[in-house]
Design a protein around this motif. Structure first.
Motif, PDB file in Angstrom:
ATOM      1  N   LEU A   1       0.828  -1.205   0.000  1.00 49.64           N
ATOM      2  CA  LEU A   1       0.000   0.000   0.000  1.00 49.64           C
ATOM      3  C   LEU A   1       0.861   1.253   0.000  1.00 49.64           C
ATOM      4  O   LEU A   1       0.593   2.216  -0.734  1.00 49.64           O
ATOM      5  N   TYR A   2       1.915   1.241   0.807  1.00 50.28           N
ATOM      6  CA  TYR A   2       2.793   2.405   0.884  1.00 50.28           C
ATOM      7  C   TYR A   2       3.534   2.630  -0.438  1.00 50.28           C
ATOM      8  O   TYR A   2       3.614   3.760  -0.939  1.00 50.28           O
ATOM      9  N   LEU A   3       4.065   1.563  -1.027  1.00 48.46           N
ATOM     10  CA  LEU A   3       4.827   1.703  -2.272  1.00 48.46           C
ATOM     11  C   LEU A   3       3.936   2.144  -3.434  1.00 48.46           C
ATOM     12  O   LEU A   3       4.336   2.974  -4.261  1.00 48.46           O
ATOM     13  N   THR A   4       2.721   1.599  -3.510  1.00 50.08           N
ATOM     14  CA  THR A   4       1.816   2.005  -4.591  1.00 50.08           C
ATOM     15  C   THR A   4       1.382   3.463  -4.440  1.00 50.08           C
ATOM     16  O   THR A   4       1.250   4.185  -5.432  1.00 50.08           O
ATOM     17  N   SER A   5       1.179   3.900  -3.204  1.00 48.63           N
ATOM     18  CA  SER A   5       0.815   5.308  -2.997  1.00 48.63           C
ATOM     19  C   SER A   5       1.968   6.233  -3.378  1.00 48.63           C
ATOM     20  O   SER A   5       1.754   7.308  -3.959  1.00 48.63           O
ATOM     21  N   GLU A   6       3.202   5.823  -3.086  1.00 41.72           N
ATOM     22  CA  GLU A   6       4.359   6.620  -3.484  1.00 41.72           C
ATOM     23  C   GLU A   6       4.492   6.666  -5.005  1.00 41.72           C
ATOM     24  O   GLU A   6       4.832   7.705  -5.586  1.00 41.72           O
ATOM     25  N   LEU A   7       4.216   5.538  -5.654  1.00 39.34           N
ATOM     26  CA  LEU A   7       4.286   5.492  -7.112  1.00 39.34           C
ATOM     27  C   LEU A   7       3.224   6.387  -7.743  1.00 39.34           C
ATOM     28  O   LEU A   7       3.498   7.115  -8.705  1.00 39.34           O
ATOM     29  N   GLN A   8       2.015   6.352  -7.208  1.00 45.63           N
ATOM     30  CA  GLN A   8       0.953   7.214  -7.722  1.00 45.63           C
ATOM     31  C   GLN A   8       1.307   8.689  -7.549  1.00 45.63           C
ATOM     32  O   GLN A   8       1.077   9.508  -8.441  1.00 45.63           O
ATOM     33  N   THR A   9       1.881   9.022  -6.400  1.00 48.65           N
ATOM     34  CA  THR A   9       2.278  10.412  -6.160  1.00 48.65           C
ATOM     35  C   THR A   9       3.348  10.857  -7.142  1.00 48.65           C
ATOM     36  O   THR A   9       3.297  11.976  -7.680  1.00 48.65           O
TER      37      THR A   9
ATOM     38  N   ARG B   1       3.899   9.700 -10.158  1.00 44.52           N
ATOM     39  CA  ARG B   1       3.327   9.845 -11.498  1.00 44.52           C
ATOM     40  C   ARG B   1       2.500  11.121 -11.612  1.00 44.52           C
ATOM     41  O   ARG B   1       2.510  11.797 -12.643  1.00 44.52           O
ATOM     42  N   ILE B   2       1.776  11.470 -10.556  1.00 45.34           N
ATOM     43  CA  ILE B   2       0.986  12.702 -10.574  1.00 45.34           C
ATOM     44  C   ILE B   2       1.900  13.919 -10.662  1.00 45.34           C
ATOM     45  O   ILE B   2       1.650  14.861 -11.426  1.00 45.34           O
ATOM     46  N   LEU B   3       2.981  13.912  -9.881  1.00 44.28           N
ATOM     47  CA  LEU B   3       3.907  15.041  -9.906  1.00 44.28           C
ATOM     48  C   LEU B   3       4.609  15.169 -11.249  1.00 44.28           C
ATOM     49  O   LEU B   3       4.906  16.281 -11.704  1.00 44.28           O
ATOM     50  N   LYS B   4       4.874  14.030 -11.897  1.00 48.25           N
ATOM     51  CA  LYS B   4       5.537  14.081 -13.195  1.00 48.25           C
ATOM     52  C   LYS B   4       4.618  14.649 -14.268  1.00 48.25           C
ATOM     53  O   LYS B   4       5.052  15.403 -15.142  1.00 48.25           O
ATOM     54  N   CYS B   5       3.341  14.293 -14.220  1.00 49.76           N
ATOM     55  CA  CYS B   5       2.384  14.788 -15.218  1.00 49.76           C
ATOM     56  C   CYS B   5       1.980  16.234 -14.967  1.00 49.76           C
ATOM     57  O   CYS B   5       1.526  16.921 -15.881  1.00 49.76           O
ATOM     58  N   LYS B   6       2.130  16.692 -13.739  1.00 55.37           N
ATOM     59  CA  LYS B   6       1.734  18.055 -13.409  1.00 55.37           C
ATOM     60  C   LYS B   6       2.789  19.033 -13.912  1.00 55.37           C
ATOM     61  O   LYS B   6       3.975  18.873 -13.630  1.00 55.37           O
ATOM     62  N   PRO B   7       2.414  20.035 -14.705  1.00 54.25           N
ATOM     63  CA  PRO B   7       3.411  20.988 -15.213  1.00 54.25           C
ATOM     64  C   PRO B   7       4.050  21.790 -14.088  1.00 54.25           C
ATOM     65  O   PRO B   7       3.376  22.207 -13.140  1.00 54.25           O
TER      66      PRO B   7
END
Length: 254
Positions: free
Chosen positions: A28-36, A38-44
């Motif tokens: 759960l912790y690793l998947t949440s870090e991965l999602q974060t 990816r969101i930061l990378k897509c955010k300009p």
């Protein structure tokens, strides 16, 4: 990374993931870090005003150095500097022959929305070109490296490196094309010249173009010379009269 689950951070490493519950916490912790991530990378990433001013100042310094004008130290007097640059450009253009600079390739007046779309297109193209440039440079490195595999070339490996490395370091893996290049493009840039034209070959021909390859071993591979594979099933044969289950059935009934 700051994991919120203390059971994953304390105790013996071999004992931390023996329970199913602890394994699920880790996932759960690793998947949440991965999602974060990816969101930061897509955010300009917003460009700060200070960073934008720094880029503008750098461009103005380059223009001033080219025109032999005093280099600006800040963007405070940018209006006066632009007026000086415009005056100097008109003075230089008046001294060159007519149509020496040529007409601009882009003649349409663009709106701020158009400029944003152009910048987005340029960013996508730069990313694509960067990937291609890195691939070509890597292929070049591997090709040059393969030249030293033979026994005869191993004695000259240092000389090869001295001749190749200075030229290799001049190859940049990142594209430097900007919107400024679009504004500076002239109409002659849109003229397509064939690679086989005499004017182009005059500047690209070299001694290696005159080297003729000798006879090379025949590697075969012609379809007409390949033997057909053996059949996987026996050839089909037409059923003979009087044979088969029907005839046996008739004999049995008789």
């Amino acid at each position: 990374m700051s994991c919120p689950y203390s059971t994953l951070l304390t105790g013996d490493l071999k004992e931390r993931l023996k329970k199913k519950e602890d394994c699920l916490k880790l996932l759960l912790y690793l998947t949440s870090e991965l999602q974060t991530a990816r969101i930061l990378k897509c955010k300009p990433v917003p460009v700060s005003k200070a960073q934008g001013n720094k880029e503008v100042l750098q461009e103005l310094k380059c223009i001033s150095e080219t025109l032999a004008l005093p280099s600006p130290e800040s963007t405070a007097g940018i209006v006066q500097l632009l007026q000086t640059i415009e005056k100097e450009m008109k003075n230089l253009i008046s001294k060159v022959p007519k149509n020496h600079v040529g007409s601009p390739l882009l003649k349409t007046t663009l709106t701020p929305d158009h400029w944003e779309k152009l910048q987005a297109i340029n960013d996508v193209l730069i990313s694509e070109y960067d990937c291609r440039r890195r691939m070509l440079i890597k292929r070049l490195d591997v090709t040059v490296q393969s030249f030293g595999w033979s026994e005869r070339a191993k004695a000259s490996i240092d000389n090869m490196a001295k001749a190749y490395q200075p030229k290799r370091h001049t190859l940049q893996g990142k594209s430097t094309s900007t919107i400024a290049h679009l504004l500076a493009a002239r109409e002659d840039l849109s003229k397509i010249t064939k690679t086989s034209s005499g004017s182009l070959l005059a500047g690209t021909s070299c001694a290696i173009n005159k080297v003729l390859m000798g006879k090379v071993p025949d590697r075969g591979g012609r379809p007409s010379e390949i033997e057909a594979p053996p059949p996987e099933m026996p050839p089909w044969m037409k059923r003979q009269d009087g044979g088969g289950r029907g005839s046996r059935g008739e004999i049995g009934r008789a």
